[in-house]
Design a protein around this motif. Structure first.
Motif, mmCIF file in Angstrom:
data_model
loop_
_atom_site.group_PDB
_atom_site.id
_atom_site.type_symbol
_atom_site.label_atom_id
_atom_site.label_comp_id
_atom_site.label_asym_id
_atom_site.label_seq_id
_atom_site.Cartn_x
_atom_site.Cartn_y
_atom_site.Cartn_z
ATOM 1 N N LEU A 60 0.824 -1.201 0.000
ATOM 2 C CA LEU A 60 0.000 0.000 0.000
ATOM 3 C C LEU A 60 0.860 1.253 0.000
ATOM 4 O O LEU A 60 1.985 1.250 0.496
ATOM 5 N N GLY A 61 0.311 2.311 -0.512
ATOM 6 C CA GLY A 61 0.955 3.608 -0.438
ATOM 7 C C GLY A 61 0.722 4.225 0.924
ATOM 8 O O GLY A 61 0.133 3.610 1.812
ATOM 9 N N GLY A 62 1.163 5.440 1.096
ATOM 10 C CA GLY A 62 0.985 6.108 2.379
ATOM 11 C C GLY A 62 1.325 7.577 2.301
ATOM 12 O O GLY A 62 1.454 8.147 1.215
ATOM 13 N N ASP A 63 1.478 8.174 3.458
ATOM 14 C CA ASP A 63 1.835 9.582 3.582
ATOM 15 C C ASP A 63 3.036 9.711 4.504
ATOM 16 O O ASP A 63 3.127 9.008 5.513
ATOM 17 N N VAL A 64 3.934 10.593 4.167
ATOM 18 C CA VAL A 64 5.082 10.906 4.998
ATOM 19 C C VAL A 64 5.128 12.426 5.168
ATOM 20 O O VAL A 64 4.778 13.169 4.250
ATOM 21 N N THR A 65 5.498 12.886 6.367
ATOM 22 C CA THR A 65 5.598 14.315 6.630
ATOM 23 C C THR A 65 7.061 14.691 6.779
ATOM 24 O O THR A 65 7.776 14.112 7.599
ATOM 25 N N LEU A 66 7.495 15.662 5.972
ATOM 26 C CA LEU A 66 8.854 16.185 6.043
ATOM 27 C C LEU A 66 8.803 17.526 6.768
ATOM 28 O O LEU A 66 7.948 18.357 6.460
ATOM 29 N N SER A 67 9.703 17.743 7.719
ATOM 30 C CA SER A 67 9.703 19.010 8.449
ATOM 31 C C SER A 67 11.078 19.660 8.374
ATOM 32 O O SER A 67 12.101 18.977 8.353
ATOM 33 N N ARG A 68 11.066 20.988 8.340
ATOM 34 C CA ARG A 68 12.295 21.761 8.332
ATOM 35 C C ARG A 68 11.994 23.158 8.856
ATOM 36 O O ARG A 68 10.844 23.620 8.785
ATOM 37 N N PRO A 69 13.005 23.846 9.377
ATOM 38 C CA PRO A 69 12.780 25.221 9.814
ATOM 39 C C PRO A 69 12.369 26.090 8.626
ATOM 40 O O PRO A 69 12.824 25.874 7.497
ATOM 41 N N LEU A 70 11.504 27.042 8.869
ATOM 42 C CA LEU A 70 11.040 27.938 7.808
ATOM 43 C C LEU A 70 12.186 28.851 7.378
ATOM 44 O O LEU A 70 12.786 29.533 8.206
ATOM 45 N N THR A 71 12.503 28.816 6.094
ATOM 46 C CA THR A 71 13.568 29.646 5.527
ATOM 47 C C THR A 71 13.049 30.291 4.243
ATOM 48 O O THR A 71 11.873 30.162 3.909
ATOM 49 N N THR A 72 13.944 30.916 3.514
ATOM 50 C CA THR A 72 13.567 31.538 2.245
ATOM 51 C C THR A 72 13.558 30.540 1.092
ATOM 52 O O THR A 72 13.139 30.875 -0.005
ATOM 53 N N ASP A 73 14.025 29.300 1.324
ATOM 54 C CA ASP A 73 14.032 28.284 0.283
ATOM 55 C C ASP A 73 12.603 27.946 -0.130
ATOM 56 O O ASP A 73 11.739 27.723 0.714
ATOM 57 N N LEU A 127 7.744 32.648 20.027
ATOM 58 C CA LEU A 127 7.969 33.033 21.417
ATOM 59 C C LEU A 127 9.357 32.585 21.876
ATOM 60 O O LEU A 127 9.875 31.568 21.415
ATOM 61 N N PRO A 128 9.969 33.340 22.795
ATOM 62 C CA PRO A 128 11.290 32.938 23.304
ATOM 63 C C PRO A 128 11.223 31.536 23.923
ATOM 64 O O PRO A 128 10.267 31.199 24.612
ATOM 65 N N GLY A 129 12.230 30.737 23.652
ATOM 66 C CA GLY A 129 12.283 29.371 24.174
ATOM 67 C C GLY A 129 11.600 28.346 23.297
ATOM 68 O O GLY A 129 11.664 27.156 23.570
ATOM 69 N N SER A 130 10.930 28.791 22.243
ATOM 70 C CA SER A 130 10.263 27.830 21.354
ATOM 71 C C SER A 130 11.227 27.384 20.266
ATOM 72 O O SER A 130 12.280 27.967 20.052
ATOM 73 N N VAL A 131 10.841 26.350 19.566
ATOM 74 C CA VAL A 131 11.656 25.814 18.477
ATOM 75 C C VAL A 131 11.696 26.774 17.296
ATOM 76 O O VAL A 131 12.646 26.813 16.543
ATOM 77 N N GLY A 132 10.673 27.581 17.136
ATOM 78 C CA GLY A 132 10.557 28.479 15.997
ATOM 79 C C GLY A 132 9.498 27.979 15.037
ATOM 80 O O GLY A 132 8.735 27.071 15.357
ATOM 81 N N LEU A 133 9.485 28.539 13.854
ATOM 82 C CA LEU A 133 8.499 28.146 12.848
ATOM 83 C C LEU A 133 9.032 26.996 12.003
ATOM 84 O O LEU A 133 10.179 27.008 11.576
ATOM 85 N N LEU A 134 8.175 26.019 11.787
ATOM 86 C CA LEU A 134 8.521 24.861 10.970
ATOM 87 C C LEU A 134 7.631 24.810 9.743
ATOM 88 O O LEU A 134 6.452 25.138 9.801
ATOM 89 N N GLU A 135 8.212 24.355 8.652
ATOM 90 C CA GLU A 135 7.480 24.129 7.411
ATOM 91 C C GLU A 135 7.272 22.617 7.307
ATOM 92 O O GLU A 135 8.233 21.845 7.381
ATOM 93 N N LEU A 136 6.021 22.190 7.181
ATOM 94 C CA LEU A 136 5.685 20.762 7.106
ATOM 95 C C LEU A 136 5.088 20.454 5.738
ATOM 96 O O LEU A 136 4.129 21.108 5.323
ATOM 97 N N LEU A 137 5.642 19.480 5.061
ATOM 98 C CA LEU A 137 5.126 19.051 3.767
ATOM 99 C C LEU A 137 4.681 17.600 3.888
ATOM 100 O O LEU A 137 5.481 16.725 4.245
ATOM 101 N N VAL A 138 3.394 17.350 3.627
ATOM 102 C CA VAL A 138 2.868 15.988 3.617
ATOM 103 C C VAL A 138 2.932 15.490 2.180
ATOM 104 O O VAL A 138 2.383 16.114 1.271
#
Length: 148
Positions: A60-73, A127-138
């Protein structure tokens, strides 16, 4: 008694992702990557009260989620918004995900066949102490092939 230096190749510490021939920079996380097989049910003989048996079916097929910090890329954005070949709404590609140990030696690789972007979202906090913004692609795919 002399002891050898232990090298545990099962400890993946980094990864690379590529969409076709395009390397995707900055991917730091993968979730949902796996292989599943359908179960086919059938009855033996003509007995309607007989037991149902199950056999392994197709992969069967499926879904995978890729995550990375939000950048200009714009690699994620351009794939989900860009037109596919011959006017297709979205291009399907072959996605390769490779894992490496601390020394940079390959641990395992996966090839997602017939992959296409399903959803792109930005999550996180500034917010201070957070991981920051993430870009998630399913990414949805037809088949996941394990590579040595």
């Amino acid at each position: 008694m002399a002891t050898a230096t232990r090298h545990d190749a099962g400890l993946a510490r980094s990864l690379t992702v590529s969409f076709g021939a395009v390397a995707v920079p900055g991917v730091v996380g993968v979730s949902g990557l796996g292989v599943a097989r359908d179960a086919v049910e059938f009855r033996e003989g003509n007995d309607p009260t007989g037991g149902v048996r199950r056999l392994p079916g197709r992969l069967l097929g499926g879904d995978v989620t890729l995550s990375r910090p939000l950048t200009t890329d714009q690699t994620f954005e351009s794939w989900i918004r860009g037109p596919g070949p011959e006017g297709a709404v979205v291009a399907t590609r072959e996605v390769r995900i490779r894992f490496f140990d601390r020394a940079g030696s390959p641990v395992r690789g996966y090839r997602l066949v017939g992959a296409w972007p399903r959803r792109l979202e930005v999550t996180g906090s500034t917010l201070p102490g957070s991981v920051g913004l993430l870009e998630l692609l399913v990414v949805s795919y037809d088949t996941c092939v394990t590579e040595a």
